[in-house]
Scaffold this active site. Structure first.
Site, short mmCIF file in Angstrom:
data_model
loop_
_atom_site.label_atom_id
_atom_site.label_comp_id
_atom_site.label_asym_id
_atom_site.label_seq_id
_atom_site.Cartn_x
_atom_site.Cartn_y
_atom_site.Cartn_z
N ASP A 151 -8.70 -6.40 -4.66
CA ASP A 151 -8.38 -5.26 -3.81
C ASP A 151 -9.46 -4.19 -4.00
O ASP A 151 -9.66 -3.71 -5.11
CB ASP A 151 -7.00 -4.71 -4.19
CG ASP A 151 -6.45 -3.69 -3.20
OD1 ASP A 151 -7.24 -2.91 -2.65
OD2 ASP A 151 -5.23 -3.65 -3.01
N SER A 199 0.85 -1.19 0.00
CA SER A 199 0.00 0.00 0.00
C SER A 199 0.90 1.25 0.00
O SER A 199 1.75 1.38 -0.88
CB SER A 199 -0.95 -0.03 1.21
OG SER A 199 -1.98 0.91 1.05
N HIS A 253 -6.89 -6.13 -0.10
CA HIS A 253 -5.86 -5.09 -0.01
C HIS A 253 -4.74 -5.54 0.92
O HIS A 253 -4.91 -5.55 2.13
CB HIS A 253 -6.46 -3.77 0.46
CG HIS A 253 -5.47 -2.63 0.41
ND1 HIS A 253 -4.81 -2.28 -0.74
CD2 HIS A 253 -5.03 -1.80 1.37
CE1 HIS A 253 -4.01 -1.27 -0.48
NE2 HIS A 253 -4.11 -0.96 0.80
#
Ligand code: CA
Length: 577
Positions: free
Chosen positions: A449, A202, A495
């Site tokens: 995601d 991320s 994610h």
């Protein structure tokens, strides 16, 4: 075991002491004696009095990124300041493995959201890999202070030092100091190689790319997950759901969209050849599934007093009422337009959204207790990006969406791209210097995601491929990319981890080991091991297709699928890499 030569060197460094165990290393006095005070060209001064050293034994650690184990380490922290800046303090922390576990390696790990480190969520991977493992606080105050707390000095005055630190400079300093510190600590001569690595997801994925794009020989190998790069587009796009809902005139109860997502998973599961609860081919889902087939299906969600949303963009919680109804044509219109992604008033593509079968996180509405109606969510990373980072106000939410259309989001993306092109955007596409330095990168992204679309990673991969190899045909360019940059889409993945809606998809838990094998031993990762029911992960652009046998999936090429992941952001008059 530590070599006799190293022991002799250490003895020389610390006088009579014989540091053969972690506890002997783990004192402030010893750490202070081996600080990286050499001139490394950083223009920083280390505060020798700031050193701390804390021993931790048999610490149990667990993550989908490195498995579950117990580790021993010494956490050595110290502070430094940039020469020429008043009141500037940056803290770094290096976890040091026991001497007999050290394998001549250094590892940096990164942050998430607007944090520049993830603490023990990621850093144990270094200890597990026989490395000294570093994190930084970016100079934001302490290891728990995030960038957004220090971004504005006052309304309209950006803290550019903090912004460049967050953008790329803090990680450059962390690794440069960390590699030299590792060398001093274990008395490794300049002629001997210390391998250096990075892992993050991320925001941490973006931080990894910030180094690849600027500091070609910083790391021998990196694992970057679901990177938060193309920063302005990504953050602004968190508002895409609300703007699409406003345009359609319908703010669906979250339960309705959740039901559509679950029905999509059920309908598309088998398109990969195997009904196992995992949509391993969301591309075929995109090409074949019609959301209209879900109209009229009943949904039900009980009332909730707790947090209605798990994502970190929405830290607040508000009670939600019981949701009981059937899927509407308007709900399907929202789902379809959202999955298609933002399109401007001239019909040109602005950006993309998550694959079908993903949760509709960025389209999640908020319940207004006063009116008893569902409306747009005006807080979280998207609205904060607009008020704080574009309009430079100390404010984290939008008051309303008055006069905000898809075209507005397009213009906000452009504004942020221009403003933060050299700090946060992180999409420089020419990686020739990194390749020439021998660097290797394993890039992973969950196919489902719902926070950062998987297509974002594919678009960047293609930007690099088209920039570096525009003289080669498709197959040749993929082969050239394979030498240094490989991308893996995790079937059903969420994610930065496995997906509770598609649990059989698993997650690759040995990515750092894979990039170490690649960098140190030339073992090319044609697939990645996976913890899920699907035994291996396919390297892009190959896609999984069940072999007809057990949990084994073949990796196949399908040009129609690849085409469905290919985007032109023609709402912008210039390249968006
Ligand atoms: Ca399946």
């Amino acid at each position: 075991m530590i070599s006799p030569r190293k022991l002799l060197g250490l003895t020389a460094l610390i006088g009579a002491a014989r540091a053969a165990s972690l506890s002997e290393y783990c004192t402030p006095a010893f750490a202070a004696s081996v600080l990286p005070v050499q001139d490394l060209g950083l223009g920083v001064t280390i505060d020798v009095s700031s050193v701390s050293a804390i021993l931790t034994s048999n610490k149990s650690v667990s993550s989908e990124w490195f498995g579950t184990t117990a580790i021993d380490y010494c956490n050595i922290t110290f502070a430094y300041s940039h020469d020429g800046i008043a009141n500037d303090i940056v803290h770094v922390s290096y976890l040091v493995p026991p001497p007999d576990k050290f394998l001549n390696r250094y590892v940096s790990t990164g942050g998430g959201g607007l944090a520049i480190n993830s603490g023990l969520s990621f850093s144990p991977v270094g200890i597990i890999s026989g490395a000294v493992s570093g994190i930084t606080d970016g100079g934001f105050g302490n290891f728990n202070t995030q960038y957004d707390k220090v971004f504005l000095l006052a309304n309209n005055t950006v803290n550019w030092q903090a912004t460049y630190m967050f953008g790329y400079e803090a990680h450059h300093e962390l690794a440069t100091l960390g590699k030299q510190f590792t060398r001093n600590l274990f008395n490794i001569s300049d002629g001997e190689k210390i391998y250096s690595y990075y892992q993050g997801c991320s925001e941490g994925g973006r931080e990894g790319w910030s180094q690849i794009q600027r500091f070609a020989d910083q790391f021998d190998g990196l694992v970057t997950g679901a990177p938060a790069f193309r920063f302005s587009h990504l953050q602004t796009n968190h508002l895409s759901g609300a703007v699409i809902e406003k345009a359609i005139g319908y703010f669906p109860p979250p339960c309705e969209l959740e039901k559509i997502a679950n029905l999509t998973i059920a309908a598309c599961d088998g398109l990969d050849g195997k009904v196992d609860g995992v949509v391993a081919r969301s591309d075929l889902c995109k090409l074949n599934f019609d959301y209209n087939s879900t109209i009229g299906q009943p949904y039900y969600c009980a009332a909730s007093n707790g947090p209605s949303l798990r994502r970190r963009q929405f830290p607040g919680s508000s009670p939600t009422p019981e949701q009981n109804g059937t899927i509407t044509a308007e709900g399907v219109a929202v789902a379809s337009a959202f999955t298609n992604g933002l399109i401007d008033s001239k019909g040109k593509r602005i950006y993309i959204n998550p694959q079908p079968g993903s949760s509709f996180t960025d389209a999640t509405t908020q319940f207004n207790e006063n009116t008893g109606e569902w409306g747009p969510n005006l807080s979280g990373l998207g609205p904060q990006w607009i008020t704080r980072y574009l309009y430079l106000q100390q404010k984290d939410s939008l008051d309303n969406l008055e006069n905000v259309t898809a075209d507005t989001l397009r213009d906000w993306m452009a504004l942020g791209m221009q403003k933060y092109q050299d700090s946060l955007q992180t999409t420089w596409p020419d990686l020739n210097p990194f390749k020439a330095a021998g660097g290797k990168v394993i890039h992973v992204h969950g196919e489902a995601d719902s926070s950062i679309p998987a297509g974002s990673s594919i678009h960047y991969y293609d930007s690099v491929r088209n920039t570096m190899y525009d003289d080669l045909n498709y197959e040749e360019s993929i082969s050239a990319m394979d030498d240094f940059y490989r991308l893996y889409i995790v079937p059903g993945g969420s994610h930065c981890g496995s997906n509770q809606n598609q649990p059989g998809g698993g997650w690759p838990a040995t990515t750092l080991q894979a990039v170490i094998e690649w960098a140190e031993n030339g073992v090319t990762p044609d697939t990645l091991d996976n913890t899920g029911d699907i035994d291996v992960l396919c390297k892009w652009p190959l896609r999984p297709l069940w072999s007809g046998n057990g949990t084994h999936f073949d990796c196949v090429y399908d040009s129609r699928s690849t085409e469905s992941w290919t985007y032109t952001f023609d709402a912008f008059k210039y390249p968006v890499y």
